[in-house]
Design an enzyme around this catalytic site. Structure first.
Site, PDB file in Angstrom:
ATOM      1  CG  HIS A   1      50.486 -14.859 -43.455  1.00  0.00           C
ATOM      2  ND1 HIS A   1      49.124 -15.022 -43.459  1.00  0.00           N
ATOM      3  CD2 HIS A   1      50.738 -13.943 -42.488  1.00  0.00           C
ATOM      4  CE1 HIS A   1      48.582 -14.232 -42.540  1.00  0.00           C
ATOM      5  NE2 HIS A   1      49.531 -13.579 -41.932  1.00  0.00           N
TER       6      HIS A   1
ATOM      7  CD  GLU B   1      55.823  -7.151 -40.056  1.00  0.00           C
ATOM      8  OE1 GLU B   1      54.688  -7.098 -40.518  1.00  0.00           O
ATOM      9  OE2 GLU B   1      56.045  -7.479 -38.884  1.00  0.00           O
TER      10      GLU B   1
ATOM     11  N   GLY C   1      33.187  -7.598 -32.414  1.00  0.00           N
ATOM     12  CA  GLY C   1      34.492  -7.069 -31.997  1.00  0.00           C
ATOM     13  C   GLY C   1      34.698  -5.740 -32.697  1.00  0.00           C
TER      14      GLY C   1
ATOM     15  CG  ASP D   1      44.141  -2.387 -32.842  1.00  0.00           C
ATOM     16  OD1 ASP D   1      43.519  -1.362 -32.478  1.00  0.00           O
ATOM     17  OD2 ASP D   1      45.377  -2.512 -32.846  1.00  0.00           O
ATOM     18  CG  LEU D   2      40.753  -7.775 -37.774  1.00  0.00           C
ATOM     19  CD1 LEU D   2      41.964  -7.753 -38.703  1.00  0.00           C
ATOM     20  CD2 LEU D   2      40.336  -9.229 -37.506  1.00  0.00           C
TER      21      LEU D   2
ATOM     22  CE1 TYR E   1      50.994 -11.512 -45.454  1.00  0.00           C
ATOM     23  CE2 TYR E   1      52.460 -12.215 -47.219  1.00  0.00           C
ATOM     24  CZ  TYR E   1      52.193 -11.403 -46.134  1.00  0.00           C
ATOM     25  OH  TYR E   1      53.111 -10.474 -45.742  1.00  0.00           O
TER      26      TYR E   1
ATOM     27  NE  ARG F   1      59.401  -5.122 -54.833  1.00  0.00           N
ATOM     28  CZ  ARG F   1      60.179  -4.604 -55.770  1.00  0.00           C
ATOM     29  NH1 ARG F   1      61.412  -5.051 -55.933  1.00  0.00           N
ATOM     30  NH2 ARG F   1      59.750  -3.647 -56.572  1.00  0.00           N
TER      31      ARG F   1
HETATM   32  C1  BG6 Z   1      49.699 -10.731 -39.591  1.00  0.00           C
HETATM   33  C2  BG6 Z   1      50.671 -10.975 -38.480  1.00  0.00           C
HETATM   34  O1  BG6 Z   1      48.984 -11.897 -39.883  1.00  0.00           O
HETATM   35  O2  BG6 Z   1      50.404 -10.322 -40.745  1.00  0.00           O
HETATM   36  C3  BG6 Z   1      51.504  -9.743 -38.203  1.00  0.00           C
HETATM   37  O3  BG6 Z   1      49.972 -11.357 -37.306  1.00  0.00           O
HETATM   38  C4  BG6 Z   1      52.145  -9.227 -39.471  1.00  0.00           C
HETATM   39  O4  BG6 Z   1      52.504 -10.027 -37.241  1.00  0.00           O
HETATM   40  C5  BG6 Z   1      51.112  -9.115 -40.602  1.00  0.00           C
HETATM   41  O5  BG6 Z   1      52.701  -7.964 -39.201  1.00  0.00           O
HETATM   42  C6  BG6 Z   1      51.795  -8.795 -41.908  1.00  0.00           C
HETATM   43  O6  BG6 Z   1      50.838  -8.548 -42.900  1.00  0.00           O
HETATM   44  P1  BG6 Z   1      51.244  -7.689 -44.174  1.00  0.00           P
HETATM   45  O7  BG6 Z   1      50.033  -7.755 -45.028  1.00  0.00           O
HETATM   46  O8  BG6 Z   1      51.570  -6.320 -43.660  1.00  0.00           O
HETATM   47  O9  BG6 Z   1      52.432  -8.346 -44.762  1.00  0.00           O
END
Ligand code: BG6
Length: 483
Positions: free
Chosen positions: A249, A225, A12, A16-17, A188, A369
């Site tokens: 997460h 977000e 892939g 994007d990833l 995470y 945080r």
């Molecule tokens: C991804 C989600 O797993 O984590 C996204 O699919 C989200 O929707 C992203 O924006 C957030 O990651 P981070 O590291 O920016 O907090």
């Protein structure tokens, strides 16, 4: 790190990833000397028919993302020379045989090292193709070197949509690869302050006696977000905020906040404890859930006009064990809110026999945080400096930006990819862990999917539905000044 040929195959590669996370993480590892050019080769694999150079040009811009222009490293081109491209579809024997042949050529070329041969397949792909891709890898592209070595597979969520589909996927992968070969990424777990949680809890005398139901009133794990689904509406609408953020997460963070002390730091010991705490989570009650959707969400052309998919959720979990009985764990996540932040907020109970009446100023809180600007701070009551005997809420503050000035905090993906090369599964989700995580959320998710749970509209840029704040108050959260 072991020596010998290492082939990293990014499937892939033009997605994007891969462009935004995988290749930049590999580049950073390379820059820090973890990927030695005499041993490593990186292969991109995807359907698009492009040349090696075209792939290199596509990823070049992303490698420098966020870096100072004056700091443009000359090693970008050196790194890109390690990247080769193979085109093929995700279910084609020819494609994977060709890939195997290219990897083997590279291994032959480097055989003089007499080392082992290691093949890391990173699936930067939608999960719908995981089974076919894994089958192809197993049949045609595995490491067969008689010098030894390994084959590992890296996958990322969504692992299914509910318990049944996740188990189906796990079984399919489990028939092809053993658990120690499968690395399920939850990024995470690669974040600096998430990796710090066990250290904090088990290496500090301060926390050991306090970290329980006798002292803690409630714990919030919050993800906000300040932007919406931004071009990912199609994907997001199928999943919603609970599957996107909370079930993985935030639940992973909860595990590390709540686990008992593992026997040792061995990955299996830690993951055993995580499974145990997840198994102690009680079924979610309707009255412990508030869902929301930001106004304008359905304006996205890829989202159906009548979508009821939540973009915000607060869910309270209760852990039925000796340490946590009666302490609400409040998981909250939302898109298009008033700020971008991820934090853990541990609120302590009131001081018994409070002679200073300090309760009015707020309770003790310990905040971790995770982002942005990593920090830990403790909200505590002190005497207001001066002649009067007055108390005030202040903070003991450990802000990483100040305390560790000049130290670059690694990206989550960087750390996790290094772990996959090292063979350390501590920060990856084990199959049984994933299963319990789905068990916890599947009944609620099914009710949401059937439209049986109310979804409250909220204004983009707000704190989310007011009902969520009311739920927090009901759970015993006491708002502190300035929060
Ligand atoms: C991804 C989600 O797993 O984590 C996204 O699919 C989200 O929707 C992203 O924006 C957030 O990651 P981070 O590291 O920016 O907090």
């Amino acid at each position: 790190l072991e020596s010998g040929c290492l082939s990293i195959i990014v499937l892939g590669a033009s997605g994007d990833l891969a462009k935004k996370k995988t290749f930049p993480a590999l580049f950073n590892l390379y820059r820090q000397g973890f990927l030695c050019p005499s041993e490593v080769h990186i292969f991109g694999y995807a359907r698009t028919k492009i040349s090696d150079d075209e792939l290199r040009e596509r990823i070049r811009g992303y490698l420098l993302h966020g870096k100072d222009k004056s700091d443009i490293p000359e090693d970008v081109s050196e790194f890109l020379q390690l990247v080769k491209y193979v085109s093929g579809s995700y279910d084609s024997k020819e494609g994977f045989l060709l890939l195997d042949q290219k990897i083997a050529e590279h291994e032959f070329f480097k055989k003089s090292h007499e080392g082992t041969s290691r093949r890391l397949f990173y699936l930067a792909l939608p999960p719908s193709v995981y089974p076919s891709v894994c089958k192809m890898i197993k049949q045609y592209s595995m490491n067969k070197s008689d010098l030894g070595g390994w084959t590992r597979i890296v996958v990322e969520k969504p692992f299914g949509k509910d318990l049944e589909s996740a188990e189906h996927l796990s079984t399919q992968l489990g028939e092809l690869f053993d658990e120690p070969q499968i690395y399920r990424i939850d990024h995470y777990l690669g974040k600096e302050l998430v990796q710090n949680l066990l250290v904090l809890r088990f290496a500090n005398r301060f926390f050991l006696p306090l970290w329980n139901r006798d002292n803690i009133a409630n714990i919030q794990i919050v993800f906000r977000e300040d932007f919406g689904t931004e071009g990912r509406g199609g994907y997001f609408d199928e999943y919603g905020i609970i599957r996107d953020i909370i079930q993985n997460h935030l639940l992973q963070v909860l595990c590390l906040v709540a686990v008992e002390k593992p026997v040792s730091l061995k990955p299996e010991h830690i993951r055993d404890e995580k499974v145990k705490v997840l198994r102690s989570v009680l079924p979610i009650r309707d009255e412990d859930v508030v869902l929301g959707q930001y106004e304008g969400y359905t304006d996205d052309p890829t989202v159906p006009d009548n979508s009821k998919t939540p973009t915000f959720a607060t869910v309270i979990l209760h852990i039925h064990n000796e340490r946590w009985e009666g302490v609400p764990f409040i998981l909250k996540a939302g898109k298009a809110l008033n700020s971008r932040k991820a934090e853990i907020r541990v609120q302590f109970k009131d001081v018994p026999g409070d002679i200073y009446k300090c309760q009015k100023q707020g309770r003790n809180e310990f905040v971790i945080r995770l982002q942005p600007r990593e920090a830990m701070y403790m909200k505590l009551t002190v005497k207001q400096p001066g002649l009067e005997m007055q108390t005030v809420q202040s903070e003991l503050d450990l802000s990483y930006g100040q305390r560790y000035q000049g130290t670059t905090i690694p990206e989550a993906y960087e750390r996790l990819i290094l772990d996959t090369i090292r063979g350390d599964q501590q920060h990856f989700v084990r199959r049984d862990e994933l299963k319990v995580a789905w068990e916890i959320f599947t009944p609620l998710l099914h009710r949401i999917d059937k439209g049986e749970m109310p979804v409250i509209p909220y204004k983009p840029g707000s704190r989310g539905p007011e009902a969520a704040d009311e739920l927090l108050a009901k759970a015993g959260y006491v708002q502190t000044h300035g929060y």
